[in-house]
Enzyme design. Structure first.
Site, short mmCIF file in Angstrom:
data_model
loop_
_atom_site.label_atom_id
_atom_site.label_comp_id
_atom_site.label_asym_id
_atom_site.label_seq_id
_atom_site.Cartn_x
_atom_site.Cartn_y
_atom_site.Cartn_z
N GLY B 76 0.82 -1.21 0.00
CA GLY B 76 0.00 0.00 0.00
C GLY B 76 0.85 1.25 0.00
CB CYS B 135 0.48 0.79 -7.25
SG CYS B 135 0.52 0.00 -5.65
CB THR B 198 2.69 -7.12 -8.69
OG1 THR B 198 1.90 -5.99 -8.34
CG2 THR B 198 4.04 -6.99 -8.02
N GLY B 249 10.12 -11.45 -12.19
CA GLY B 249 10.61 -12.80 -11.93
C GLY B 249 12.06 -13.08 -12.26
N GLY B 270 13.48 -7.61 -8.72
CA GLY B 270 12.65 -7.26 -7.56
C GLY B 270 12.69 -8.31 -6.47
#
Ligand SMILES: Cc1cc2nc3c(=O)[nH]c(=O)nc-3n(C[C@H](O)[C@H](O)[C@H](O)COP(=O)(O)OP(=O)(O)OC[C@H]3O[C@@H](n4cnc5c(N)ncnc54)[C@H](O)[C@@H]3O)c2cc1C
Ligand SMILES: Cc1cc2nc3c(=O)[nH]c(=O)nc-3n(C[C@H](O)[C@H](O)[C@H](O)COP(=O)(O)O)c2cc1C
Ligand code: FES
Lengths: 240, 308
Positions: B76, B135, B198, B249, B270
């Site tokens: 968040g 996001c 993501t 990934g 990441g």
């Protein structure tokens, strides 16, 4: 923090659901700090408090909670485990001559090492072990070497019948500082009642070393990471 | 081929990167804490934690759920707010890192994106601004901007008016057609594309019978998303001509090369940093060895070579 490959020396059953694993090759750890083990077949590491540390040998005591800890019970002697050691900030070790240690369930684990270190520093240590029943109160004998031990169980099968806060009330009067580790409701009850202590918290972790913000709690001093500024916090600073 | 002849260097907006490896936003904090583990100057650049106008605590815990080949997060956008990032975090990082970094910007309104992205105009150590339009964690936030090519185009255009740094638009994979988004970003002035953010995901705790993550869903990342990311980067490569920073990934030098063959000029790493704090260092050390094995002298020769 160090990334190290530790070797399993032993992995033994203490009770039906609680196991003790000893590993060699660890850098020094302080009471209250934790390690993260990479269990083959799982993508995130599992965090565990140091239950004992002596000359490179690290002990963790773990409870089977899900698939990762279930898998851990099958790990054989001599297995090598990719581990991050020396994580987090541990308990403060000075400042109190009459400390009270309060462990609830598997939260007893980190207090064993803490009790020994405080005992070696010649503090007069009192330890309150709490659980649902006698079976939860692990390592009674070992802890008994380091101070005066009290027991509390929900079912009254050992010691005081009642919860940690009820049992702690009379002991609070004889101490100037407490250290607690256990389930969140127990920590919350203790902290609400008495601010002169330290709490060791748990949180689901993405990394364990401060990179992802996955474990941030709110404190009176802004957000803090359980894995980096914690896992030990002042009882007065945690916003539950 | 001798390892000495192998070149890892690449250019981004005319700035020379020593290698194409950049830690991805949100998985490397503000960088300086990793200096305790290794010399971070080996990194090509660093993408900083997503920054908003005001400080944010983010979502309640738990924010993390494990997956068989990765993880779900719903942080968040926890961050100390742009003012602190600009003044405190950037100067702390400067003590350990002498190269330029990428400021990652999040927002909940056009105004906030414009405000935060132009706040870095005078920050010398900022190479570029990366706009997180995807996001999936913030209610009413990222999803809207990154999911509609028209809205995305307008946002990019607005930001370009006041942000003087090169602009990287970071795309969401949670869309019908990612090339359409890339084209909209490019035609409205984006200087580069980064992808992917993501993927939306969810895990359920079998004992409580409730979602593991406090807010239900979150963003899935890590090894499991790699093939999805390779395909999307290749789709983008075929659709636009601005540079692409590929991610999703990546956990080894082999993945880096594959992502570059799909069309990425540089890559971001990441989740791998979270499982192994030395991941980027190990990838950078492995890369010349892997290139040698594969007969690659210069990375620029492979960018997009796999397009058919
Ligand atoms: C700082 C710290 C110290 C800890 N010390 C101990 C200890 O000494 N002994 C002990 O038995 N347990 C300890 N725990 C809890 C232990 O980490 C979890 O019980 C364990 O990760 C569960 O893994 P699992 O795969 O069996 O459970 P699953 O529920 O299958 O795990 C799924 C995911 O959730 C995470 N997770 C689940 N429960 C917890 C939890 N309570 N805390 C953190 N992550 C969790 C797991 O790590 C994994 O990523 C500690 C946790 C923290 C944060
Ligand atoms: C814990 C966590 C936090 C993230 N925070 C941000 C963020 O603040 N801004 C952003 O643009 N992307 C953020 N991301 C997305 C990553 O930068 C990256 O796009 C994504 O994780 C895919 O790459 P990976 O599979 O290598 O992790 C975050 C990812 C993770 C795992
Ligand atoms: S678990 Fe990643 S910051 Fe604490």
């Amino acid at each position: 923090m160090k990334k190290e490959v530790l070797k399993v020396l032993s992995n033994e059953k203490l009770t039906e659901t609680i196991f003790e694993m000893r590993l060699s090759g660890s850098s020094p750890m302080l009471p209250g700090q934790f390690v993260e083990l990479l269990i083959p077949g799982f993508s995130l590491r599992r965090p565990f408090s140091v239950a004992e540390y002596d000359k490179g040998i690290l002990t963790i005591i773990y409870k089977v909670m899900g698939r990762g800890t279930e898998e851990m019970t099958t790990i054989k002697k001599n297995t090598k485990i990719d581990t991050l050691t020396g994580l987090g900030r541990g308990f403060s070790l000075s400042g109190s001559e009459h400390p009270l240690l309060i462990g609830g369930g598997i939260g007893i684990a980190p207090l064993i090492y803490l009790a020994r270190v405080l005992y070696e520093r010649e503090k007069s240590v009192k330890i309150l072990l709490c659980g649902r029943c006698n079976n939860d109160l692990i390592k009674q004998e070992e802890i008994g070497k380091y101070g005066e031990v009290f027991f509390a169980t929900d079912d009254g099968s050992c010691g005081f019948k009642g919860n940690a806060l009820e049992a702690a009330q009379s002991l609070f009067k004889q101490t100037d500082h407490y250290y607690a580790c256990g389930p969140m409701p127990m920590l919350k009850a203790l902290a609400t009642n008495n601010k002169k202590g330290e709490l060791s918290l748990e949180a689901h972790m993405g990394c364990g070393f401060g990179a992802c913000m996955g474990c941030s709690i709110q404190t009176t001093d802004g957000p803090k990471r359980v894995c980096k500024e914690g896992p030990v916090f002042q009882a007065g600073e945690v916003i539950f | 081929m001798e390892t000495e002849k192998i070149s890892l260097g690449t250019q981004l907006f005319g700035y020379q990167l020593d290698n194409p490896i950049i830690p991805a936003s949100g998985t490397f904090g503000f960088g300086y804490e990793f200096a305790d583990y290794y010399d971070i100057n080996i990194l090509g650049s660093i993408s900083l934690k997503g920054t908003t106008k005001e400080a944010r605590y983010g979502n309640p815990l738990p924010r993390i759920a494990e997956c068989p080949s990765g993880m779900i997060n719903a942080i968040g956008l926890q961050n100390p707010g742009v003012e602190k990032v600009r003044t405190e975090e950037l100067s702390k990082l400067k003590r350990y890192y002498s190269k330029k970094v990428i400021a990652n910007v999040g927002g909940h309104s056009f105004e906030e994106y414009v405000y935060v992205s132009s706040a870095f105009n005078d920050s010398e150590s900022v190479l570029a601004v990366e706009l997180n339009v995807s996001c999936p964690n913030v209610k009413g936030g990222g999803l809207v901007f990154g999911n509609d090519p028209e809205v995305l185009g307008r946002l990019v255009k607005e930001v370009k008016k006041s942000c003087t740094k090169p602009l990287i638009v970071k795309l969401s994979p949670n869309v019908k057609d990612i090339s359409e988004m890339a084209i909209s970003a490019e035609s409205n002035g984006a200087d580069a594309i980064s992808a992917i953010n993501t993927l939306l995901g969810m895990r359920i705790d079998l004992k409580t019978r409730k979602p593991v993550i406090s807010v239900g869903k979150g963003g899935y990342s890590g090894k499991g998303v790699f093939p999805v990311a390779v395909k999307m980067v290749n789709d983008i490569f075929k659709a636009v001509s601005i540079p692409i920073i590929g991610m999703g990934g990546i956990s080894s030098s082999y993945d880096v090369i594959e992502m570059m063959m799909a069309g990425a000029r540089c890559v971001m790493v990441g989740t791998a940093n979270l499982i192994d704090p030395y991941a980027c260092k190990e990838i950078i050390e492995e890369l010349p060895i892997t290139m040698k094995k594969l007969g690659i002298c210069n990375l620029s020769e492979i960018v997009g070579c796999a397009s058919i």
